[in-house]
Write a protein that holds these residues in place. Structure first.
Motif, PDB file in Angstrom:
ATOM      1  N   PRO A  82     -11.069   8.230  51.098  1.00 37.70           N
ATOM      2  CA  PRO A  82     -10.430   6.795  51.019  1.00 37.70           C
ATOM      3  C   PRO A  82      -9.944   6.048  49.295  1.00 37.70           C
ATOM      4  O   PRO A  82     -10.595   5.844  49.215  1.00 37.70           O
ATOM      5  CB  PRO A  82     -11.182   5.368  52.050  1.00 37.70           C
ATOM      6  CG  PRO A  82     -11.945   5.565  52.683  1.00 37.70           C
ATOM      7  CD  PRO A  82     -12.383   7.748  51.872  1.00 37.70           C
ATOM      8  N   ALA A  83      -9.176   5.404  48.995  1.00 39.27           N
ATOM      9  CA  ALA A  83      -8.650   4.518  48.361  1.00 39.27           C
ATOM     10  C   ALA A  83     -10.119   3.703  47.635  1.00 39.27           C
ATOM     11  O   ALA A  83     -10.617   3.058  49.040  1.00 39.27           O
ATOM     12  CB  ALA A  83      -8.167   3.345  48.300  1.00 39.27           C
ATOM     13  N   ASN A  84     -10.390   3.158  47.035  1.00 39.65           N
ATOM     14  CA  ASN A  84     -12.108   2.364  46.597  1.00 39.65           C
ATOM     15  C   ASN A  84     -13.096   3.310  47.054  1.00 39.65           C
ATOM     16  O   ASN A  84     -14.096   2.298  47.124  1.00 39.65           O
ATOM     17  CB  ASN A  84     -11.678   1.111  46.419  1.00 39.65           C
ATOM     18  CG  ASN A  84     -10.191   0.861  46.510  1.00 39.65           C
ATOM     19  OD1 ASN A  84     -10.409   0.585  44.648  1.00 39.65           O
ATOM     20  ND2 ASN A  84      -9.908  -0.350  46.741  1.00 39.65           N
ATOM     21  N   PHE A  85     -12.916   4.107  47.377  1.00 36.57           N
ATOM     22  CA  PHE A  85     -14.905   4.829  48.404  1.00 36.57           C
ATOM     23  C   PHE A  85     -15.844   4.566  47.081  1.00 36.57           C
ATOM     24  O   PHE A  85     -16.654   3.423  47.240  1.00 36.57           O
ATOM     25  CB  PHE A  85     -14.493   6.181  48.653  1.00 36.57           C
ATOM     26  CG  PHE A  85     -15.547   6.978  48.847  1.00 36.57           C
ATOM     27  CD1 PHE A  85     -15.687   6.696  50.640  1.00 36.57           C
ATOM     28  CD2 PHE A  85     -15.840   7.872  47.998  1.00 36.57           C
ATOM     29  CE1 PHE A  85     -16.891   7.110  50.847  1.00 36.57           C
ATOM     30  CE2 PHE A  85     -17.489   8.340  49.339  1.00 36.57           C
ATOM     31  CZ  PHE A  85     -17.685   7.962  49.996  1.00 36.57           C
ATOM     32  N   SER A  86     -14.989   5.107  45.835  1.00 38.10           N
ATOM     33  CA  SER A  86     -16.880   5.294  45.294  1.00 38.10           C
ATOM     34  C   SER A  86     -16.743   3.937  44.795  1.00 38.10           C
ATOM     35  O   SER A  86     -18.254   3.456  44.327  1.00 38.10           O
ATOM     36  CB  SER A  86     -16.318   5.897  43.261  1.00 38.10           C
ATOM     37  OG  SER A  86     -14.822   6.728  43.305  1.00 38.10           O
ATOM     38  N   ARG A  87     -16.330   3.003  44.756  1.00 33.28           N
ATOM     39  CA  ARG A  87     -16.099   1.570  43.926  1.00 33.28           C
ATOM     40  C   ARG A  87     -18.014   0.828  45.235  1.00 33.28           C
ATOM     41  O   ARG A  87     -18.038   0.043  44.939  1.00 33.28           O
ATOM     42  CB  ARG A  87     -15.488   0.907  44.131  1.00 33.28           C
ATOM     43  CG  ARG A  87     -15.177  -0.961  43.525  1.00 33.28           C
ATOM     44  CD  ARG A  87     -14.553  -1.363  43.220  1.00 33.28           C
ATOM     45  NE  ARG A  87     -13.843  -2.292  44.952  1.00 33.28           N
ATOM     46  CZ  ARG A  87     -12.914  -2.642  45.695  1.00 33.28           C
ATOM     47  NH1 ARG A  87     -11.965  -2.287  44.936  1.00 33.28           N
ATOM     48  NH2 ARG A  87     -12.473  -2.746  46.979  1.00 33.28           N
ATOM     49  N   ASP A  88     -16.605   1.236  46.456  1.00 23.28           N
ATOM     50  CA  ASP A  88     -17.207   0.357  47.751  1.00 23.28           C
ATOM     51  C   ASP A  88     -18.461   1.212  47.717  1.00 23.28           C
ATOM     52  O   ASP A  88     -20.160   0.666  48.937  1.00 23.28           O
ATOM     53  CB  ASP A  88     -16.565   0.596  48.730  1.00 23.28           C
ATOM     54  CG  ASP A  88     -15.454  -0.110  48.741  1.00 23.28           C
ATOM     55  OD1 ASP A  88     -15.287  -0.666  47.838  1.00 23.28           O
ATOM     56  OD2 ASP A  88     -14.300  -0.275  49.688  1.00 23.28           O
ATOM     57  N   LEU A  89     -19.210   2.318  47.488  1.00 23.26           N
ATOM     58  CA  LEU A  89     -20.011   3.552  47.244  1.00 23.26           C
ATOM     59  C   LEU A  89     -21.187   2.306  46.763  1.00 23.26           C
ATOM     60  O   LEU A  89     -22.704   2.515  46.935  1.00 23.26           O
ATOM     61  CB  LEU A  89     -20.586   4.282  47.194  1.00 23.26           C
ATOM     62  CG  LEU A  89     -21.047   5.455  47.107  1.00 23.26           C
ATOM     63  CD1 LEU A  89     -21.686   5.445  48.907  1.00 23.26           C
ATOM     64  CD2 LEU A  89     -20.923   6.824  46.768  1.00 23.26           C
ATOM     65  N   VAL A  90     -20.809   2.612  45.420  1.00 22.67           N
ATOM     66  CA  VAL A  90     -21.453   1.833  44.179  1.00 22.67           C
ATOM     67  C   VAL A  90     -22.096   0.607  44.906  1.00 22.67           C
ATOM     68  O   VAL A  90     -23.116  -0.155  44.809  1.00 22.67           O
ATOM     69  CB  VAL A  90     -20.685   1.911  43.291  1.00 22.67           C
ATOM     70  CG1 VAL A  90     -21.483   0.727  41.753  1.00 22.67           C
ATOM     71  CG2 VAL A  90     -20.590   2.818  42.523  1.00 22.67           C
ATOM     72  N   ARG A  91     -20.670  -0.281  45.416  1.00 27.41           N
ATOM     73  CA  ARG A  91     -21.368  -1.995  45.567  1.00 27.41           C
ATOM     74  C   ARG A  91     -22.399  -1.998  47.121  1.00 27.41           C
ATOM     75  O   ARG A  91     -22.557  -2.939  47.245  1.00 27.41           O
ATOM     76  CB  ARG A  91     -19.961  -2.681  46.205  1.00 27.41           C
ATOM     77  CG  ARG A  91     -19.222  -2.816  44.966  1.00 27.41           C
ATOM     78  CD  ARG A  91     -17.966  -4.047  44.538  1.00 27.41           C
ATOM     79  NE  ARG A  91     -16.808  -4.472  44.175  1.00 27.41           N
ATOM     80  CZ  ARG A  91     -15.782  -4.380  44.481  1.00 27.41           C
ATOM     81  NH1 ARG A  91     -15.673  -5.008  46.235  1.00 27.41           N
ATOM     82  NH2 ARG A  91     -14.977  -5.225  43.893  1.00 27.41           N
ATOM     83  N   GLY A  92     -22.102  -0.653  47.257  1.00 23.69           N
ATOM     84  CA  GLY A  92     -22.577  -0.851  48.891  1.00 23.69           C
ATOM     85  C   GLY A  92     -21.889  -1.029  50.011  1.00 23.69           C
ATOM     86  O   GLY A  92     -22.589  -1.575  50.504  1.00 23.69           O
TER      87      GLY A  92
END
Ligand SMILES: Nc1ncnc2c1ncn2[C@@H]1O[C@H](COP(=O)(O)OP(=O)(O)OP(=O)(O)O)[C@@H](O)[C@H]1O
Ligand SMILES: [Mg+2]
Lengths: 309, 387
Positions: free
Chosen positions: B116-126
């Motif tokens: 999904p969109a923002n997968f990396s961002r959310d992953l990094v944000r936890g």
């Protein structure tokens, strides 16, 4: 051997297949211990009648008894006392001769199955081939096996549907000797056949045509009742006469018997008149004679066809 | 001189000797019919190997589509991990989830992995993003291993990327959720379910076939007339023709169970004697179906057609091919009538769950009821005359 009791005593036996009447109000009374012949052309209803008697077909109408049992209500009792031989070979072709007979013996609950069957196979003269599959037997031997099988349980009555079709003359003679021996012991036999010599060996015959019993009695009686007169034409050129005699007034039918010609009709005067022109032909002898059973049957069959047309 | 009206000899309706006579005849005929006999033994083995392996294979290189709404290092890692796992071949990488889903619907791919969109961002944000995995589960047994591998795989792949300051986001537990949607078949049928199921299907097929010929064959060969002319009763003929086939059915069952144990390593937790007890009932029930067909059919061909008519629902509505609870209610009712439905539950219950008599009883009494019901129908339908 008759003591007045009837082994078969049925009235008004009727069977329809759809709209077709296969057997039409047949009355049959066979005294115990007699051998009756059942004759008639193909498709006249012999097999159908026999099947009704042993409970394999439901009669549409009719009542009576077979061996003292109500033939409509007690077919199971009748089956145990009757030996029925089907017209078409109906034993198991993938069983050996011995296995077939042993199966029959077991189903009828006979004691000493092995001995009984061995004795029967010996009587048949098949001891060497007893392990051969029934399907590998020749046509005549199949008939003889079937006959042996249906007598295995010593029935009180035999219903035999063309038992000697395809059987050689010697075996046929043996068969009839056996039938008469058994009948002397009180066995009742109803046997369908197309052979005249076999009909003549019967105590009485029943002739059925298109489902109707049209003649019955002793052989002499049936010939008598027919009211038929027959002239035998013999000699050179006898056969050439046939086309000329066909359809002449007084001549009901003309039939070949070897080199001789049987010319038959019901009116002796007209018949004589029809033959008159040929009386002087040289080399020909024309003699009045007693009609043979075959003459009578031909007449019955022609009559039936006429009525049908 | 015999009297014509002698009192009737006693007429037992049921005689063990006559049953034995019919039984003996049937055994001999069966033995002589070499081709059929070979088929009886060969068919279950062939079908088992064929379908057992076909269905249970643990397939590799399943075509997979990846829809990437968030391109980047993480996505690349996931695609690489998919390819190197051996289970998946990424045949299509797209940025449109719709395109990927269409490929799945068309059967061009077996899996869609949606990043999904923002997968990396959310992953990094936890914040625990979702990785959506869609599987074509129409053939679930073959895809279940791959599905199982997916979640694991993604976690491992990402762990390597979460380095440096992001290493805190690489704990033992995945910090994202792999959401797996099994489309078209919500229930998971594992390979252990298939082989016991095949036992039910094979027995249904061969047993119904064997007896559906029983009387039609006699009729076509003309021996029926002879059989009827003799003092055998319908019950005796039926028992005589069914019993030998029970032996055949049990032989088949032994073959299938041996293969299940040694080739497919199906666990057998429960009681085998109990299983064989139920097998006898199940086999007899199917034989009764075939026998009923043979009392109705005029020819062997007709009997064969009736058999096919019976076999299809047995395969499709019994829970063998499709999950039973996933079927419409009316279909479930049809399924409840079929012996194979109950047998499947019993055999899976005994073998896999170790069920005992009490647990399987709810599926045993319907089998018994069906068997006796069918036999009654056969006896009522049995024609004692030729017309
Ligand atoms: N099952 C049946 N269905 C319909 N018609 C039948 C059936 N059985 C017999 N028939 C008909 O009934 C008639 C009498 O047949 P049946 O077999 O009794 O003759 P048959 O006298 O025994 O002849 P054959 O000398 O050829 O043996 C025939 O016209 C036949 O076609
Ligand atoms: Mg006939």
């Amino acid at each position: 051997m008759s003591n007045g009791e009837l082994a078969i005593d049925v009235h008004g036996l009727t069977k329809r297949f759809g709209t077709k009447v296969a057997v039409n109000r047949a009355d049959i009374q066979v005294p115990v211990g007699e051998v009756w012949g059942f004759l008639g052309p193909n498709g006249s209803g012999k097999t159908t009648t026999i099947r009704m008697l042993c409970g394999l077909l439901r009669a549409d109408e009719g009542s009576g008894t077979v061996l003292g049992f109500d033939f409509r209500a007690q077919p199971e009792q009748i089956k145990r006392e009757v030996g029925y031989m089907t017209q078409r070979f109906s034993f198991w072709e993938d069983l050996s001769i011995r296995e077939n007979l042993e199966f029959v013996a077991r189903v009828y609950g006979l004691p000493n199955v092995k001995e009984v069957v061995t004795a029967q196979i010996e009587r048949l003269g098949l001891i060497k081939r007893q392990d051969q599959l029934a399907g590998d037997l020749s046509g005549g031997w199949k008939q003889r096996l079937a006959l042996a099988a249906c007598m295995l349980h010593q029935p009180k009555m035999l219903l035999l549907d063309e038992p000697t079709a395809g059987v050689d003359p010697k075996a046929r003679r043996d068969f009839w000797d056996e039938i008469h021996r058994l009948s002397d012991e009180g066995l009742t036999v109803l046997v369908s056949t197309h052979y005249m010599d076999e009909a003549e060996r019967c105590d009485r015959i029943v002739y059925i045509n298109l489902g109707d019993i049209v003649a019955r009695g002793t052989v002499a009686g049936v010939i008598e009742q027919s009211g038929l007169h027959t002239f035998v034409v013999q000699g050179e050129g006898a056969r050439a006469l046939a086309p000329q005699l066909h359809g002449k007034p007084g001549v009901d039918f003309v039939a070949f018997f070897g080199a001789a010609l049987h010319v038959s009709g019901r009116d002796p005067a007209k018949l004589k008149a029809a033959l008159e022109p040929f009386a002087q032909q040289k080399g020909l002898t024309i003699q009045e004679s007693k009609p043979s059973l075959e003459d009578v049957f031909i007449q019955l069959q022609e009559k039936g066809r006429g009525a049908y047309a | 001189m015999r009297a014509p009206t002698a009192p009737a000899r006693r007429l037992p309706r049921f005689s063990l000797r006559r049953i034995a006579a019919v039984l003996g005849k049937e055994f001999i005929q069966m033995r002589r019919d070499r081709v059929t006999f070979a088929l009886i033994l060969g068919v279950p083995l062939m079908q088992l190997l064929l379908f057992g392996f076909a269905i249970n294979n643990d397939p590799k290189h399943l075509p997979t589509a990846v829809s990437i709404s968030d391109p980047g290092a993480f996505s690349d890692s996931i695609v690489a991990a998919l390819n190197t796992s051996g289970y998946f071949d990424v045949v299509s990488a797209t940025n449109s989830p719709e395109t990927a889903r269409r490929l799945l619907a068309e059967g061009k791919v077996s899996f869609v992995v949606e990043i999904p969109a923002n997968f990396s961002r959310d992953l990094v944000r936890g914040t625990n993003p979702e990785l959506l995995i869609q599987a074509d589960a129409t053939d679930p047994a073959s895809s279940s291993n791959a599905v199982g591998a997916l979640g694991e795989l993604a976690t491992d792949a990402l762990r390597d990327d979460l380095i440096g300051p992001l290493a805190v986001r690489a704990p033992q537990r995945p910090s994202f959720t792999a959401v797996i949607h099994r489309l078209y078949n919500p229930e998971i049928i594992t390979q252990w379910n298939i082989v016991p199921g095949l036992l039910g299907i094979i027995l249904t097929m061969t047993m119904v076939l064997m007896t559906s010929m029983a009387l039609t064959r006699e009729r076509e060969r003309g021996t029926y007339e002879n059989l009827l002319a003799m003092p055998t009763t319908p019950v005796e003929i039926m028992i005589g023709k069914i019993l030998p086939n029970i032996v055949v059915g049990l032989i088949q069952a032994v073959i299938v169970l041996l293969a299940a144990k040694f080739i497919f390593k199906v666990p057998m937790i429960g009681s085998l004697p109990l299983l064989f007890g139920v097998l006898v009932i199940f086999i007899a029930a199917n034989l009764a179906v075939g026998y009923t067909f043979s009392t109705i059919a005029e020819s062997q061909l007709q009997a064969m057609q009736m058999m096919v008519f019976f076999l299809l629902p047995a395969i499709l509505l019994s829970g063998f091919a499709f999950p039973f609870r996933g079927m419409p209610v009316w279909a479930q009712w049809v399924g409840e009538v079929l012996p194979v439905t109950h047998f499947l539950r019993v055999v899976r219950g005994i073998l896999l769950q170790g069920n005992g008599a009490a647990e399987i009883w709810p599926d045993v009494w319907p089998l018994l009821l069906f068997m006796f019901g069918m036999m009654t129908v056969a006896l009522l339908r049995f024609r004692r005359t030729l017309d």
